[in-house]
Design a protein around this motif. Sequence first.
Motif, mmCIF file in Angstrom:
data_model
loop_
_atom_site.group_PDB
_atom_site.id
_atom_site.type_symbol
_atom_site.label_atom_id
_atom_site.label_comp_id
_atom_site.label_asym_id
_atom_site.label_seq_id
_atom_site.Cartn_x
_atom_site.Cartn_y
_atom_site.Cartn_z
ATOM 1 N N VAL A 95 0.840 -1.192 0.000
ATOM 2 C CA VAL A 95 0.000 0.000 0.000
ATOM 3 C C VAL A 95 0.880 1.248 0.000
ATOM 4 O O VAL A 95 0.652 2.193 -0.762
ATOM 5 C CB VAL A 95 -0.951 0.010 1.210
ATOM 6 C CG1 VAL A 95 -1.712 1.328 1.279
ATOM 7 C CG2 VAL A 95 -1.929 -1.162 1.132
ATOM 8 N N THR A 96 1.915 1.233 0.849
ATOM 9 C CA THR A 96 2.832 2.375 0.909
ATOM 10 C C THR A 96 3.523 2.594 -0.433
ATOM 11 O O THR A 96 3.642 3.718 -0.921
ATOM 12 C CB THR A 96 3.881 2.155 2.008
ATOM 13 O OG1 THR A 96 3.212 2.021 3.269
ATOM 14 C CG2 THR A 96 4.854 3.319 2.072
ATOM 15 N N ALA A 97 3.953 1.504 -1.041
ATOM 16 C CA ALA A 97 4.624 1.612 -2.342
ATOM 17 C C ALA A 97 3.669 2.130 -3.406
ATOM 18 O O ALA A 97 4.054 2.953 -4.256
ATOM 19 C CB ALA A 97 5.184 0.256 -2.751
ATOM 20 N N ASP A 98 2.421 1.662 -3.386
ATOM 21 C CA ASP A 98 1.450 2.097 -4.388
ATOM 22 C C ASP A 98 1.016 3.543 -4.173
ATOM 23 O O ASP A 98 0.596 4.214 -5.131
ATOM 24 C CB ASP A 98 0.235 1.171 -4.388
ATOM 25 C CG ASP A 98 0.535 -0.198 -4.991
ATOM 26 O OD1 ASP A 98 1.246 -0.232 -6.009
ATOM 27 O OD2 ASP A 98 0.065 -1.211 -4.445
ATOM 28 N N LEU A 99 1.104 4.029 -2.942
ATOM 29 C CA LEU A 99 0.803 5.436 -2.700
ATOM 30 C C LEU A 99 1.824 6.332 -3.405
ATOM 31 O O LEU A 99 1.490 7.429 -3.859
ATOM 32 C CB LEU A 99 0.798 5.734 -1.197
ATOM 33 C CG LEU A 99 -0.526 5.552 -0.467
ATOM 34 C CD1 LEU A 99 -0.342 5.685 1.039
ATOM 35 C CD2 LEU A 99 -1.566 6.551 -0.952
ATOM 36 N N ALA A 100 3.063 5.847 -3.462
ATOM 37 C CA ALA A 100 4.126 6.554 -4.185
ATOM 38 C C ALA A 100 4.259 8.007 -3.747
ATOM 39 O O ALA A 100 4.407 8.915 -4.574
ATOM 40 C CB ALA A 100 3.881 6.471 -5.694
ATOM 41 N N GLY A 101 4.180 8.230 -2.442
ATOM 42 C CA GLY A 101 4.364 9.580 -1.927
ATOM 43 C C GLY A 101 3.117 10.436 -1.916
ATOM 44 O O GLY A 101 3.150 11.572 -1.411
ATOM 45 N N ARG A 102 2.015 9.963 -2.467
ATOM 46 C CA ARG A 102 0.783 10.747 -2.450
ATOM 47 C C ARG A 102 0.208 10.814 -1.036
ATOM 48 O O ARG A 102 0.334 9.862 -0.252
ATOM 49 C CB ARG A 102 -0.269 10.121 -3.365
ATOM 50 C CG ARG A 102 0.056 10.144 -4.839
ATOM 51 C CD ARG A 102 -1.007 9.397 -5.635
ATOM 52 N NE ARG A 102 -1.016 7.967 -5.350
ATOM 53 C CZ ARG A 102 -1.967 7.125 -5.768
ATOM 54 N NH1 ARG A 102 -2.987 7.591 -6.487
ATOM 55 N NH2 ARG A 102 -1.890 5.836 -5.491
ATOM 56 N N ALA A 103 -0.431 11.888 -0.685
ATOM 57 C CA ALA A 103 -1.132 11.976 0.588
ATOM 58 C C ALA A 103 -2.320 11.016 0.551
ATOM 59 O O ALA A 103 -2.990 10.889 -0.485
ATOM 60 C CB ALA A 103 -1.613 13.400 0.825
ATOM 61 N N PRO A 104 -2.607 10.303 1.669
ATOM 62 C CA PRO A 104 -3.702 9.326 1.655
ATOM 63 C C PRO A 104 -5.038 9.886 1.186
ATOM 64 O O PRO A 104 -5.819 9.186 0.530
ATOM 65 C CB PRO A 104 -3.773 8.868 3.115
ATOM 66 C CG PRO A 104 -2.384 9.053 3.619
ATOM 67 C CD PRO A 104 -1.896 10.304 2.942
ATOM 68 N N ASP A 105 -5.321 11.157 1.532
ATOM 69 C CA ASP A 105 -6.611 11.721 1.152
ATOM 70 C C ASP A 105 -6.575 12.517 -0.141
ATOM 71 O O ASP A 105 -7.540 13.200 -0.506
ATOM 72 C CB ASP A 105 -7.146 12.602 2.287
ATOM 73 C CG ASP A 105 -6.202 13.747 2.633
ATOM 74 O OD1 ASP A 105 -5.066 13.746 2.123
ATOM 75 O OD2 ASP A 105 -6.604 14.623 3.423
ATOM 76 N N ALA A 106 -5.469 12.429 -0.876
ATOM 77 C CA ALA A 106 -5.393 13.109 -2.170
ATOM 78 C C ALA A 106 -6.393 12.485 -3.139
ATOM 79 O O ALA A 106 -6.670 11.280 -3.074
ATOM 80 C CB ALA A 106 -3.977 13.008 -2.732
ATOM 81 N N PRO A 107 -6.954 13.247 -4.034
ATOM 82 C CA PRO A 107 -7.931 12.698 -4.982
ATOM 83 C C PRO A 107 -7.311 11.614 -5.869
ATOM 84 O O PRO A 107 -6.145 11.693 -6.251
ATOM 85 C CB PRO A 107 -8.350 13.911 -5.808
ATOM 86 C CG PRO A 107 -8.005 15.093 -4.961
ATOM 87 C CD PRO A 107 -6.776 14.704 -4.203
ATOM 88 N N ALA A 108 -8.103 10.614 -6.181
ATOM 89 C CA ALA A 108 -7.687 9.553 -7.099
ATOM 90 C C ALA A 108 -8.568 9.593 -8.336
ATOM 91 O O ALA A 108 -9.689 10.116 -8.309
ATOM 92 C CB ALA A 108 -7.785 8.191 -6.419
ATOM 93 N N ASP A 109 -8.077 9.029 -9.410
ATOM 94 C CA ASP A 109 -8.837 8.977 -10.655
ATOM 95 C C ASP A 109 -10.041 8.061 -10.488
ATOM 96 O O ASP A 109 -9.898 6.886 -10.118
ATOM 97 C CB ASP A 109 -7.940 8.462 -11.783
ATOM 98 C CG ASP A 109 -8.686 8.343 -13.090
ATOM 99 O OD1 ASP A 109 -9.097 9.387 -13.642
ATOM 100 O OD2 ASP A 109 -8.875 7.198 -13.563
ATOM 101 N N VAL A 110 -11.221 8.588 -10.730
ATOM 102 C CA VAL A 110 -12.455 7.827 -10.504
ATOM 103 C C VAL A 110 -12.514 6.595 -11.399
ATOM 104 O O VAL A 110 -12.774 5.474 -10.933
ATOM 105 C CB VAL A 110 -13.695 8.722 -10.738
ATOM 106 C CG1 VAL A 110 -14.979 7.876 -10.675
ATOM 107 C CG2 VAL A 110 -13.742 9.833 -9.709
ATOM 108 N N ARG A 111 -12.275 6.775 -12.660
ATOM 109 C CA ARG A 111 -12.372 5.645 -13.590
ATOM 110 C C ARG A 111 -11.320 4.583 -13.270
ATOM 111 O O ARG A 111 -11.609 3.372 -13.320
ATOM 112 C CB ARG A 111 -12.221 6.118 -15.034
ATOM 113 C CG ARG A 111 -12.462 5.029 -16.071
ATOM 114 C CD ARG A 111 -12.562 5.610 -17.479
ATOM 115 N NE ARG A 111 -12.899 4.579 -18.437
ATOM 116 C CZ ARG A 111 -12.003 3.847 -19.108
ATOM 117 N NH1 ARG A 111 -10.694 4.065 -18.912
ATOM 118 N NH2 ARG A 111 -12.389 2.941 -19.971
ATOM 119 N N GLY A 112 -10.124 5.017 -12.919
ATOM 120 C CA GLY A 112 -9.090 4.054 -12.577
ATOM 121 C C GLY A 112 -9.473 3.229 -11.363
ATOM 122 O O GLY A 112 -9.261 2.006 -11.330
ATOM 123 N N LEU A 113 -10.064 3.876 -10.346
ATOM 124 C CA LEU A 113 -10.488 3.139 -9.147
ATOM 125 C C LEU A 113 -11.669 2.237 -9.461
ATOM 126 O O LEU A 113 -11.740 1.091 -8.977
ATOM 127 C CB LEU A 113 -10.834 4.124 -8.036
ATOM 128 C CG LEU A 113 -11.233 3.504 -6.683
ATOM 129 C CD1 LEU A 113 -10.173 2.537 -6.176
ATOM 130 C CD2 LEU A 113 -11.487 4.616 -5.660
#
Length: 295
Positions: free
Chosen positions: A209-227
């Motif tokens: 999970v930490t690696a996949d975050l790749a430095g992003r803040a946990p509550d940063a927006p994610a791509d809707v379609r990708g999720l």
Amino acid sequence: MTFVRPSRFDSALIRASIACAAALLTACTTMTVDRGTYYADTSHHAQYADTRIRFLVMHYTEIDEAQSLNVLTTEPVSAHYLVPAAPRIRNGEPVVWQLVPESQRAWHAGVSEWQGTTELNAASIGIENVNLGPIDTPQGRTWQPYPPAQVDALIRLAKDIVTRYGIPPTRVVGHSDIAPQRKTDPGPAFPWKQLYDAGIGAWPDAASVTADLAGRAPDAPADVRGLQQKLARYGYDVATDGVLDEKTRRVFAAFQMHFRPRDYAGNPDAETDAIAQALLDKYMPSAPAGATPAR
């Protein structure tokens, strides 16, 4: 020792005994079963067959044990098992209620879908846990916890089921996973991580999970379609159109209640996206996008 040649009568008896033994051996070999009005020869087995039971679905009752037993045995809803909040102990082991034989279908899932399979009643075992679920207070909504004794009994039961039927980790799910538009059970207080630690169900690796975050803040927006695509690949019935409507939010919330219960608002954030990717990397590393696991 004197050898006595068998008489003609004795020889016939011996031949008859041999023939009888051969017939019995043939019957045993062909495994012919008397069904009353016909015989079924079960000596040949089809190569392509599997168990009816391919999923394990968790629920909460929202009512107490006495009410749960009454509803689940007299009304048009049922589950294979009911786990009390405080199971009685017999010979040092907890006792759970079995209300429907595992060989029969219980009415616990309703309109549902998981990993491309619909009508989960026909392919699953359902476990109801005595738990009130959401409790609304002046301070806001809380969720009733699952007591340690109940969790212990549930783990023993679920471990036995997934072992006997070979149910994969990603097919141990909550009612909210398979019917996110109308259900929230077993809720964010359900001990999914404890079950995983006992060998039941799926859970993401923290390092992934930490690696996949790749430095992003946990509550940063994610791509809707990708999720949406990731959750569809994992098993959820969700659109992949990139639209953040209420249906998609409910799917995101169901996933979060299962794997990130501290925040299940249904927002497409970076941590939710990283958890989804970590699960795919762990359990479906070779599955192409849009594919569902084999039956």
